[in-house]
Design an enzyme around this catalytic site. Structure first.
Site, PDB file in Angstrom:
ATOM      1  CG  ASP A 167       7.560  -1.049   5.269  1.00 28.49           C
ATOM      2  OD1 ASP A 167       7.152   0.717   5.034  1.00 28.49           O
ATOM      3  OD2 ASP A 167       8.015  -1.992   5.570  1.00 28.49           O
ATOM      4  CG  PHE A 199       6.283  -6.018  11.751  1.00 30.22           C
ATOM      5  CD1 PHE A 199       6.942  -5.800  10.898  1.00 30.22           C
ATOM      6  CD2 PHE A 199       5.817  -7.165  11.689  1.00 30.22           C
ATOM      7  CE1 PHE A 199       6.817  -6.745   9.576  1.00 30.22           C
ATOM      8  CE2 PHE A 199       4.953  -8.263  10.769  1.00 30.22           C
ATOM      9  CZ  PHE A 199       5.910  -8.079   9.438  1.00 30.22           C
ATOM     10  CB  VAL A 200       0.629  -4.185  11.903  1.00 29.22           C
ATOM     11  CG1 VAL A 200       0.572  -2.984  12.417  1.00 29.22           C
ATOM     12  CG2 VAL A 200       0.528  -3.557  10.449  1.00 29.22           C
ATOM     13  CG  ASP A 254       3.556 -12.777   6.763  1.00 29.64           C
ATOM     14  OD1 ASP A 254       3.343 -12.408   6.432  1.00 29.64           O
ATOM     15  OD2 ASP A 254       3.894 -13.507   6.950  1.00 29.64           O
ATOM     16  NE  ARG A 302       0.036 -15.311   5.367  1.00 28.95           N
ATOM     17  CZ  ARG A 302       0.966 -14.343   4.817  1.00 28.95           C
ATOM     18  NH1 ARG A 302       0.213 -13.115   4.363  1.00 28.95           N
ATOM     19  NH2 ARG A 302       2.021 -14.583   4.350  1.00 28.95           N
TER      20      ARG A 302
HETATM   21  P1  IMP Z   1       7.544  -2.456   0.711  1.00 23.17           P
HETATM   22  O1  IMP Z   1       7.495  -3.419  -0.827  1.00 23.17           O
HETATM   23  O2  IMP Z   1       8.490  -2.331   1.014  1.00 23.17           O
HETATM   24  O3  IMP Z   1       6.310  -2.006   0.104  1.00 23.17           O
HETATM   25  O4  IMP Z   1       6.686  -4.006   1.363  1.00 23.17           O
HETATM   26  C1  IMP Z   1       5.286  -4.641   0.631  1.00 23.17           C
HETATM   27  C2  IMP Z   1       4.851  -5.839   1.649  1.00 23.17           C
HETATM   28  O5  IMP Z   1       5.988  -6.400   2.862  1.00 23.17           O
HETATM   29  C3  IMP Z   1       3.821  -6.442   2.280  1.00 23.17           C
HETATM   30  O6  IMP Z   1       3.349  -6.545   0.554  1.00 23.17           O
HETATM   31  C4  IMP Z   1       3.962  -7.066   3.024  1.00 23.17           C
HETATM   32  O7  IMP Z   1       4.428  -8.089   2.794  1.00 23.17           O
HETATM   33  C5  IMP Z   1       5.202  -6.530   4.423  1.00 23.17           C
HETATM   34  N1  IMP Z   1       5.234  -5.653   5.268  1.00 23.17           N
HETATM   35  C6  IMP Z   1       5.638  -4.169   5.252  1.00 23.17           C
HETATM   36  N2  IMP Z   1       5.214  -4.118   6.464  1.00 23.17           N
HETATM   37  C7  IMP Z   1       4.669  -5.306   7.443  1.00 23.17           C
HETATM   38  C8  IMP Z   1       3.866  -5.138   7.982  1.00 23.17           C
HETATM   39  O8  IMP Z   1       4.327  -4.208   9.068  1.00 23.17           O
HETATM   40  N3  IMP Z   1       3.413  -6.454   8.748  1.00 23.17           N
HETATM   41  C9  IMP Z   1       3.660  -6.861   8.016  1.00 23.17           C
HETATM   42  N4  IMP Z   1       3.821  -7.045   6.975  1.00 23.17           N
HETATM   43  C10 IMP Z   1       4.405  -5.707   6.208  1.00 23.17           C
END
Ligand code: IMP
Ligand code: MG
Length: 177
Positions: free
Chosen positions: A104, A153-154, A160, A166
């Site tokens: 993300d 958000f998925v 989860d 999950r």
């Molecule tokens: P980042 O550090 O912002 O890239 O976030 C990564 C982590 O955020 C992922 O490993 C997920 O655990 C969580 N995450 C980000 N977007 C989503 C989503 O749409 N659904 C579920 N978990 C998410």
């Protein structure tokens, strides 16, 4: 926040086909050498289970897990990461693929990449089931991407919301209601 399961964004059939393609790609990229998968818990476990079995038996595969939580504001890359569960194996001199559920902001990935790089991985690549458009913090290319998705958000297929969903076999949007 009250939530409701929304529409199916990616079906189990589409996920299955895409993961088989990724497995074939990894098998060809790592032909003749070994690969170490480092899966980031917990969200990647379903993707991992499928992708590891899609890698050719000719490629020696080693596997370990890491769990991290990142704290940091969304506008800088200076956030810190806390290692909740560390690897039990050395990755020094190894060809490593980080296996993620979703990228993300890219902050989690950036931290893990830096840790594994500092520990002497010979090469480091990234496989992620999903990629959101944000990705501002991690500026290297993502080597193996299942699907690029819109900024929603998925849940499902390992991902989860508050530790739920999950177990869903496909990927669905979670709506606020
Ligand atoms: P980042 O550090 O912002 O890239 O976030 C990564 C982590 O955020 C992922 O490993 C997920 O655990 C969580 N995450 C980000 N977007 C989503 C989503 O749409 N659904 C579920 N978990 C998410
Ligand atoms: Mg996660």
């Amino acid at each position: 926040m009250k939530t409701a399961l929304g529409t199916v964004l990616i079906s189990q059939e589409d996920i299955r086909h895409r993961i088989l393609e990724i497995g074939r790609q990894i098998s060809s990229d790592y032909a003749g050498r070994a690969v170490t998968l480092v899966a980031i818990l917990k969200g990647s476990f379903v993707f991992l289970a499928d992708v590891i079995r899609a890698i050719s038996p000719e490629v020696p595969v080693e596997l370990d897990f890491m769990a991290v939580s990142s704290y940091g504001d969304a506008t800088t890359t200076s956030g810190t990461v806390h290692i909740e569960k560390d690897l039990g194996i050395s990755i020094d001199g190894k060809d490593v693929i980080i296996v993620e559920d979703i990228v993300d902001t890219g902050l989690t990935l950036l931290h893990v990449y830096n840790i594994l790089s500092a520990r002497g991985a010979r090469t480091l690549r990234v496989a992620t089931l999903l990629e959101k458009p944000g990705k501002s913090k991690y500026d290297r290319p993502l080597d193996y991407v299942g699907f690029k998705i819109p900024n929603k958000f998925v849940v499902g297929f390992g991902l989860d919301y508050a530790q739920r969903f999950r177990n869903l076999p496909d990927i669905r949007v979670l709506d606020e209601v």
